[in-house]
Design a protein around this motif. Structure first.
Motif, PDB file in Angstrom:
ATOM      1  N   GLY A  97     -12.961   9.293  -0.647  1.00 62.50           N
ATOM      2  CA  GLY A  97     -12.585  10.399   0.237  1.00 62.50           C
ATOM      3  C   GLY A  97     -12.323  11.703  -0.500  1.00 62.50           C
ATOM      4  N   TYR A  98     -12.366  11.678  -1.829  1.00 63.92           N
ATOM      5  CA  TYR A  98     -12.130  12.883  -2.625  1.00 63.92           C
ATOM      6  C   TYR A  98     -13.392  13.254  -3.398  1.00 63.92           C
ATOM      7  CZ  TYR A  98      -7.145  12.451  -1.693  1.00 63.92           C
ATOM      8  OH  TYR A  98      -5.926  12.369  -1.084  1.00 63.92           O
ATOM      9  N   ASP A  99     -13.628  14.550  -3.564  1.00 67.06           N
ATOM     10  CA  ASP A  99     -14.789  15.057  -4.280  1.00 67.06           C
ATOM     11  C   ASP A  99     -14.317  15.703  -5.580  1.00 67.06           C
ATOM     12  OD1 ASP A  99     -17.715  15.770  -4.149  1.00 67.06           O
ATOM     13  OD2 ASP A  99     -16.848  17.772  -4.404  1.00 67.06           O
ATOM     14  N   GLY A 100     -14.813  15.247  -6.704  1.00 68.97           N
ATOM     15  CA  GLY A 100     -14.360  15.806  -7.981  1.00 68.97           C
ATOM     16  C   GLY A 100     -15.522  15.923  -8.939  1.00 68.97           C
ATOM     17  N   TRP A 101     -15.355  16.678  -9.920  1.00 68.85           N
ATOM     18  CA  TRP A 101     -14.123  17.330 -10.389  1.00 68.85           C
ATOM     19  C   TRP A 101     -14.271  18.840 -10.286  1.00 68.85           C
ATOM     20  CZ3 TRP A 101     -10.110  14.372 -10.732  1.00 68.85           C
ATOM     21  CH2 TRP A 101     -10.281  13.018 -10.992  1.00 68.85           C
ATOM     22  N   TRP A 102     -13.293  19.485  -9.657  1.00 68.12           N
ATOM     23  CA  TRP A 102     -13.294  20.935  -9.458  1.00 68.12           C
ATOM     24  C   TRP A 102     -12.285  21.569 -10.422  1.00 68.12           C
ATOM     25  CZ3 TRP A 102     -16.515  23.462  -6.080  1.00 68.12           C
ATOM     26  CH2 TRP A 102     -17.219  22.661  -5.166  1.00 68.12           C
ATOM     27  N   ASP A 121     -10.040  16.574  -1.244  1.00 66.41           N
ATOM     28  CA  ASP A 121     -10.431  16.019   0.049  1.00 66.41           C
ATOM     29  C   ASP A 121     -11.083  17.170   0.826  1.00 66.41           C
ATOM     30  OD1 ASP A 121     -10.661  15.112   2.652  1.00 66.41           O
ATOM     31  OD2 ASP A 121      -8.654  14.229   2.712  1.00 66.41           O
ATOM     32  N   LEU A 122     -12.412  17.184   0.866  1.00 65.47           N
ATOM     33  CA  LEU A 122     -13.133  18.309   1.468  1.00 65.47           C
ATOM     34  C   LEU A 122     -12.800  18.503   2.948  1.00 65.47           C
ATOM     35  CD1 LEU A 122     -16.646  17.887  -0.196  1.00 65.47           C
ATOM     36  CD2 LEU A 122     -14.769  19.398  -0.885  1.00 65.47           C
ATOM     37  N   SER A 123     -12.396  17.443   3.632  1.00 65.44           N
ATOM     38  CA  SER A 123     -12.065  17.565   5.063  1.00 65.44           C
ATOM     39  C   SER A 123     -10.778  18.349   5.289  1.00 65.44           C
ATOM     40  CB  SER A 123     -11.965  16.181   5.707  1.00 65.44           C
ATOM     41  OG  SER A 123     -10.806  15.507   5.249  1.00 65.44           O
ATOM     42  N   THR A 124     -10.002  18.604   4.229  1.00 64.93           N
ATOM     43  CA  THR A 124      -8.734  19.320   4.382  1.00 64.93           C
ATOM     44  C   THR A 124      -8.798  20.767   3.895  1.00 64.93           C
ATOM     45  OG1 THR A 124      -7.882  18.641   2.215  1.00 64.93           O
ATOM     46  CG2 THR A 124      -7.456  17.162   4.098  1.00 64.93           C
ATOM     47  N   VAL A 125      -9.958  21.215   3.462  1.00 66.01           N
ATOM     48  CA  VAL A 125     -10.100  22.600   2.987  1.00 66.01           C
ATOM     49  C   VAL A 125     -10.012  23.525   4.195  1.00 66.01           C
ATOM     50  CG1 VAL A 125     -11.590  24.280   1.846  1.00 66.01           C
ATOM     51  CG2 VAL A 125     -11.471  21.927   0.992  1.00 66.01           C
ATOM     52  N   THR A 126      -8.990  24.372   4.214  1.00 65.70           N
ATOM     53  CA  THR A 126      -8.798  25.311   5.318  1.00 65.70           C
ATOM     54  C   THR A 126      -8.426  26.672   4.751  1.00 65.70           C
ATOM     55  OG1 THR A 126      -6.454  24.799   5.521  1.00 65.70           O
ATOM     56  CG2 THR A 126      -7.958  23.522   6.892  1.00 65.70           C
ATOM     57  N   PRO A 144     -16.718  23.747   3.242  1.00 65.36           N
ATOM     58  CA  PRO A 144     -15.700  23.586   2.199  1.00 65.36           C
ATOM     59  C   PRO A 144     -16.239  23.831   0.788  1.00 65.36           C
ATOM     60  CG  PRO A 144     -15.845  21.600   3.549  1.00 65.36           C
ATOM     61  CD  PRO A 144     -16.879  22.543   4.037  1.00 65.36           C
ATOM     62  N   GLN A 145     -17.479  23.415   0.536  1.00 66.08           N
ATOM     63  CA  GLN A 145     -18.025  23.620  -0.804  1.00 66.08           C
ATOM     64  C   GLN A 145     -18.277  25.095  -1.081  1.00 66.08           C
ATOM     65  OE1 GLN A 145     -20.951  20.913  -2.188  1.00 66.08           O
ATOM     66  NE2 GLN A 145     -19.651  19.169  -1.766  1.00 66.08           N
TER      67      GLN A 145
END
Length: 135
Positions: free
Chosen positions: A127-132, A17-22, A73-74
């Motif tokens: 809402g999720y970005d994959g695959w990392w 979830d890129l919005s939660t990358v902190t 985030p990316q």
């Protein structure tokens, strides 16, 4: 981390979830250290059973040559981050049983994501970005 459009379970990929990358960073001599986290989902297989998991992914590196853009985030995920600890699983669904949170409302939130995720394996939930994967 490396982003790959193909899902290969043996690479232990995560949808994030890129919005939660902190995170935060600090200088370390000529280098930079970063420590952060992100919410993620992933699949794992044990004893021939595929499981859908949800939890937190710890993100860190002690030896980055340049500071990271903490607003992107990316850019954070694309850095050479250490993945030795994997994800911290908060909930898991194997198609017959749930393991994780004890609070019913949290279980419901997890299962709303994990059930369709497992049914449509290996898709990434909305809402999720994959695959990392960690390199």
């Amino acid at each position: 981390m490396i982003r790959d459009n193909r899902f290969v379970i043996s690479r232990k990929p995560y949808a994030i979830d890129l919005s939660t990358v902190t995170g935060s960073q600090q200088p370390r001599g000529d280098l930079h250290a970063f420590s952060g986290s992100a919410n993620a989902v992933w699949y794992r297989r044990k004893d021939g059973v595929t499981r859908a998991c949800i939890g937190t992914l710890m993100l860190f590196s002690h030896y980055l040559p340049e500071p990271l853009d903490l607003e992107d985030p990316q850019a954070i995920l694309s850095a050479k981050l250490d993945g030795r600890y994997g994800g911290d699983c908060h909930g898991r669904w194997d198609g017959t049983g749930y393991w994780g949170a004890e609070r019913p409302e949290v279980q419901e939130q997890h299962l709303a994501i994990l059930r369709p995720m497992l049914t449509a394996c290996p898709t990434t939930p909305a809402g999720y970005d994959g695959w990392w994967t960690f390199s």
